[in-house]
Motif scaffolding. Structure first.
Motif, PDB file in Angstrom:
ATOM      1  N   MET A  52      35.540  32.101  32.035  1.00  0.00           N
ATOM      2  CA  MET A  52      35.753  33.152  32.776  1.00  0.00           C
ATOM      3  C   MET A  52      34.470  34.246  32.827  1.00  0.00           C
ATOM      4  O   MET A  52      33.993  34.868  33.706  1.00  0.00           O
ATOM      5  CB  MET A  52      36.929  33.883  32.684  1.00  0.00           C
ATOM      6  N   THR A  53      34.063  34.392  31.610  1.00  0.00           N
ATOM      7  CA  THR A  53      32.858  35.167  31.554  1.00  0.00           C
ATOM      8  C   THR A  53      31.648  34.672  32.114  1.00  0.00           C
ATOM      9  O   THR A  53      30.820  35.584  32.859  1.00  0.00           O
ATOM     10  CB  THR A  53      32.561  35.425  30.073  1.00  0.00           C
TER      11      THR A  53
ATOM     12  N   ARG B  74      37.471  41.862  30.800  1.00  0.00           N
ATOM     13  CA  ARG B  74      38.078  41.927  32.192  1.00  0.00           C
ATOM     14  C   ARG B  74      38.274  43.535  32.374  1.00  0.00           C
ATOM     15  O   ARG B  74      38.088  44.026  33.414  1.00  0.00           O
ATOM     16  CB  ARG B  74      39.740  41.620  32.191  1.00  0.00           C
TER      17      ARG B  74
ATOM     18  N   THR C  45      45.425  43.684  33.251  1.00  0.00           N
ATOM     19  CA  THR C  45      44.811  43.274  32.197  1.00  0.00           C
ATOM     20  C   THR C  45      45.286  44.073  30.614  1.00  0.00           C
ATOM     21  O   THR C  45      45.649  43.650  29.490  1.00  0.00           O
ATOM     22  CB  THR C  45      43.440  43.549  32.159  1.00  0.00           C
TER      23      THR C  45
ATOM     24  N   GLN D 167      35.006  31.093  38.900  1.00  0.00           N
ATOM     25  CA  GLN D 167      35.803  30.726  37.704  1.00  0.00           C
ATOM     26  C   GLN D 167      36.765  29.328  37.813  1.00  0.00           C
ATOM     27  O   GLN D 167      36.732  28.397  37.034  1.00  0.00           O
ATOM     28  CB  GLN D 167      37.071  31.692  37.207  1.00  0.00           C
TER      29      GLN D 167
ATOM     30  N   LEU E 292      38.091  38.252  25.899  1.00  0.00           N
ATOM     31  CA  LEU E 292      38.463  38.274  27.278  1.00  0.00           C
ATOM     32  C   LEU E 292      38.857  39.483  28.128  1.00  0.00           C
ATOM     33  O   LEU E 292      38.596  39.943  28.975  1.00  0.00           O
ATOM     34  CB  LEU E 292      39.278  36.913  27.656  1.00  0.00           C
TER      35      LEU E 292
ATOM     36  N   THR F 115      37.569  31.853  27.674  1.00  0.00           N
ATOM     37  CA  THR F 115      36.668  33.151  27.580  1.00  0.00           C
ATOM     38  C   THR F 115      35.479  32.720  28.241  1.00  0.00           C
ATOM     39  O   THR F 115      35.083  33.573  28.939  1.00  0.00           O
ATOM     40  CB  THR F 115      36.709  33.816  26.176  1.00  0.00           C
TER      41      THR F 115
ATOM     42  N   ASP G 101      44.502  34.048  26.123  1.00  0.00           N
ATOM     43  CA  ASP G 101      43.725  35.113  26.298  1.00  0.00           C
ATOM     44  C   ASP G 101      43.337  35.701  25.044  1.00  0.00           C
ATOM     45  O   ASP G 101      44.072  36.210  24.165  1.00  0.00           O
ATOM     46  CB  ASP G 101      44.485  36.252  27.151  1.00  0.00           C
TER      47      ASP G 101
ATOM     48  N   VAL H 229      34.477  44.387  33.618  1.00  0.00           N
ATOM     49  CA  VAL H 229      34.565  43.904  34.748  1.00  0.00           C
ATOM     50  C   VAL H 229      35.297  44.888  35.943  1.00  0.00           C
ATOM     51  O   VAL H 229      34.517  45.139  36.941  1.00  0.00           O
ATOM     52  CB  VAL H 229      34.856  42.430  35.108  1.00  0.00           C
ATOM     53  N   SER H 230      36.483  45.104  35.683  1.00  0.00           N
ATOM     54  CA  SER H 230      37.253  46.238  36.569  1.00  0.00           C
ATOM     55  C   SER H 230      36.560  47.312  36.540  1.00  0.00           C
ATOM     56  O   SER H 230      36.504  47.770  37.564  1.00  0.00           O
ATOM     57  CB  SER H 230      38.674  46.145  35.863  1.00  0.00           C
TER      58      SER H 230
ATOM     59  N   GLY I 148      43.837  45.071  38.868  1.00  0.00           N
ATOM     60  CA  GLY I 148      43.312  44.261  37.915  1.00  0.00           C
ATOM     61  C   GLY I 148      43.342  44.894  36.320  1.00  0.00           C
ATOM     62  O   GLY I 148      43.359  44.201  35.414  1.00  0.00           O
TER      63      GLY I 148
ATOM     64  N   TRP J 207      31.697  35.354  35.996  1.00  0.00           N
ATOM     65  CA  TRP J 207      31.161  36.884  36.461  1.00  0.00           C
ATOM     66  C   TRP J 207      29.626  36.944  36.092  1.00  0.00           C
ATOM     67  O   TRP J 207      28.981  37.504  37.103  1.00  0.00           O
ATOM     68  CB  TRP J 207      31.885  37.890  35.525  1.00  0.00           C
TER      69      TRP J 207
END
Length: 229
Positions: A188-189, A122, A105, A165, A118, A185, A114, A125-126, A101, A192
């Motif tokens: 998706m945020t 990502r 990204t 999401q 964002l 953005t 994107d 998060v990864s 991921g 998480w």
């Protein structure tokens, strides 16, 4: 079905339902790579990097589906060997999910919606997912099961972001309309953040502060909580 059996399987069943959308979408992507019809949008961009995309899809599918069964306490207690063997599969799959991921990204061409924010989210998060899994693995090697459960719950929650999401984006579409750059953005945020917040609530409800076993007066603290991994 007895109430104990229902409670044992309610959570993994819910997690399998949550993972259904990204798993099905991943299946469509794999079919595209195999020469099938293009069902999902943005196919040309996604298929420009076949190996990391396929690795990500396979890893996240195994991680989300197999990981769901780690949340069935009674099943885990009755099949401890299965729990350990599954864990040896989940750790590399979780790391591959996070690292592939991250690669996608940073190196895959951006989608039309994107944003820089964002992309930054990502990346965070990864890295957080990979770190959680590594810390969970280190903890179990030290037989610190409380910390192991907590970090694996965090890693799994982050990995399940794609499922949440779907619901945050559906809520945006219903309330606002088509997704915009800021909407993508934000949704998706938010997904998480919802998963991480829920994971922290589960950790504290199941065992209190991470790294500290709850004391049980007059007897040893129980090894299994309501919702650990």
């Amino acid at each position: 079905m007895p109430s104990s059996a229902r409670s044992t399987w309610l959570i993994p069943t819910g997690l399998l339902v949550l993972s259904a959308v990204p798993v099905i979408a991943g299946g469509f992507r794999l079919a595209e790579f195999a020469g099938g019809a293009q069902v999902l949008p943005d196919s040309d961009r996604i298929t420009s990097a076949p190996l990391p995309v396929i690795a990500h899809i396979v890893a996240v599918t195994v991680f989300s589906v197999l990981g769901a069964f780690q949340f069935a306490p009674r099943f885990r207690r009755l099949h401890r060997r299965w729990h350990r063997v599954a864990g040896r599969v989940l750790v590399p799959c979780g790391l591959l999910t996070a690292l592939s991921g991250l690669w996608l990204t940073l190196f895959l061409p951006r989608g039309p919606l994107d944003s820089d924010v964002l992309v930054a989210v990502r990346v965070v998060v990864s890295v957080a997912m990979a770190a959680s899994i590594v810390l969970g693995f280190v903890a179990v090697r030290r037989r610190d099961f409380t910390r192991h459960r907590a970090w694996m719950i965090r890693g799994y929650a982050i990995g399940m972001g794609a499922g949440t999401q779907f619901f945050t984006q559906m809520a945006w579409l219903a309330a606002v309309g088509p997704l915009t750059t800021s909407g993508r953005t934000g949704t998706m945020t938010a997904a998480w953040l919802i998963n991480v917040a829920l994971a922290e609530w589960i950790i504290r409800r199941a065992g209190g502060t991470v790294g500290k076993r709850p004391a049980v007066r007059g007897r040893r603290a129980p090894q299994d909580k309501a919702i650990p991994v």
